[in-house]
Design an enzyme around this catalytic site. Sequence first.
Site, mmCIF file in Angstrom:
data_model
loop_
_atom_site.group_PDB
_atom_site.id
_atom_site.type_symbol
_atom_site.label_atom_id
_atom_site.label_comp_id
_atom_site.label_asym_id
_atom_site.label_seq_id
_atom_site.Cartn_x
_atom_site.Cartn_y
_atom_site.Cartn_z
ATOM 1 N N SER A 154 24.106 5.468 67.493
ATOM 2 C CA SER A 154 23.042 5.541 66.461
ATOM 3 C C SER A 154 23.324 5.847 65.337
ATOM 4 C CB SER A 154 22.060 6.875 67.124
ATOM 5 O OG SER A 154 20.723 6.758 66.498
ATOM 6 N N ASP B 186 21.294 0.971 60.807
ATOM 7 C CA ASP B 186 22.150 2.051 61.268
ATOM 8 C C ASP B 186 23.044 1.526 62.326
ATOM 9 O OD1 ASP B 186 20.076 1.790 63.047
ATOM 10 O OD2 ASP B 186 19.971 4.119 63.568
ATOM 11 N N ASP C 148 23.007 1.590 65.811
ATOM 12 C CA ASP C 148 22.311 1.091 67.057
ATOM 13 C C ASP C 148 21.205 -0.170 66.443
ATOM 14 O OD1 ASP C 148 20.659 3.098 66.027
ATOM 15 O OD2 ASP C 148 20.139 3.143 68.362
ATOM 16 N N ASP D 94 18.275 0.357 65.302
ATOM 17 C CA ASP D 94 16.883 0.569 65.223
ATOM 18 C C ASP D 94 16.352 0.915 64.016
ATOM 19 O OD1 ASP D 94 17.995 3.155 65.321
ATOM 20 O OD2 ASP D 94 16.827 3.676 67.324
#
Length: 419
Positions: free
Chosen positions: A23, A170, A172, A174
């Site tokens: 993340s 970012d 990951d 999302d």
Amino acid sequence: PTPVLAFAIRHLGAVAGVEVTASHNPPRDNGYKVYLGDGSQIVPPADAEIAAQIESITSLHDVPRPETGWQTLDDAVLDAYLARTDEVLAPASPRTARTVYTAMHGVGRDTLLAAFARAGFPEPVLVAEQADPDPDFPTVAFPNPEEPGAMDLAFAKARETAPDLIIANDPDADRCAVAVKQGTDWRMLRGDEVGALLAAHLVARGAQGTFAESIVSSSLLGRIAEKANLPYEETLTGFKWIARVDGLRFGYEEALGYCVDPEGVRDKDGITAALLITELASTLKEENRTLLDLLDDLAVKHGLHATDQLAVRVQDLSVIARAMERLRENPPTSLAGLPVTKAEDLTQGTDKLPPTDGLRYTLEGARVIVRPSGTEPKLKCYLEVVVPVKTPENLPAAHARANEVLESLKQDLSTAAGI
């Protein structure tokens, strides 16, 4: 990417999903997300029930692990996700905007490039130094587009190649960050600005359904929805709450999270958000206009909604607890010279919100929310100032006034919280 997992749960009819992800956290930390069968993240009481099951385990040897019955997925689920991205864009919409893209050392690159190619956009120019997955994040202190310096390489690439906008995910994928040319250089749009732009674009396309946001996000979304006669909801911070809004059509929160296709992905999705903002930039480009021009239009129509954040990163979490305690014991009666007309301690909840560790102050023409971050060792203070704008000519004065009040809010809030 995390959005592909959120999609896969509903697509496959799974009962749950787990994502272990870098993340936007520091390199030493993994993020851990748990989804249930509706494709949205867990909320109470499921979180406590899962934690209780974990606590009850005395030895991993006692956990039954079946030897058969596992299925390892292939790329078919990714192909299905990419096919679903077709639903995000309007048929025959302009697809001309050129982008610089950074994956921020994460896993978004290949999926985003495939989605952009499928949609017919020009191939994004990559920030090569950040294009490959790398858990050490060698070019950034924190792999979060909001952090100072994280976008420097993307800005440098944009100065070389002169695109229409910069897109960043970012690690990951999302979250979606957007930067635009302003004057002679580039600047990041705030999450609230992107949220308003996407909402206005969906309204212009005739979208129906509920528009929702977290309480720390700009109240401009409510104005846009009201003007369009669309339902509007506020939730606690986090997409685990936003995704559960009945009839959701669009949801966002200021931390660069946007849900533009809730039937496909009931979570924030940096890939589909990138597609939609690039469609909007393309539509405006055909009119010889930019995202900044549309933001000006929204300010004239609804008032200038200027937002900012005072965020304090700490090593010692007790600093955050003391700041919250200090504000509760001595709530401010005015900030930035504006009287506090309402002070709310959200630990008791409200008629529309469940309890949360937060404080909300309503002022004349402004709003402040203070809360500990749910994902980082930070105290976060979310600031919003609303300045009426009568004509486009009044915009410079409105921006100056908003900036002045925001800076005063930061100073007064720092003093009041002892940070």
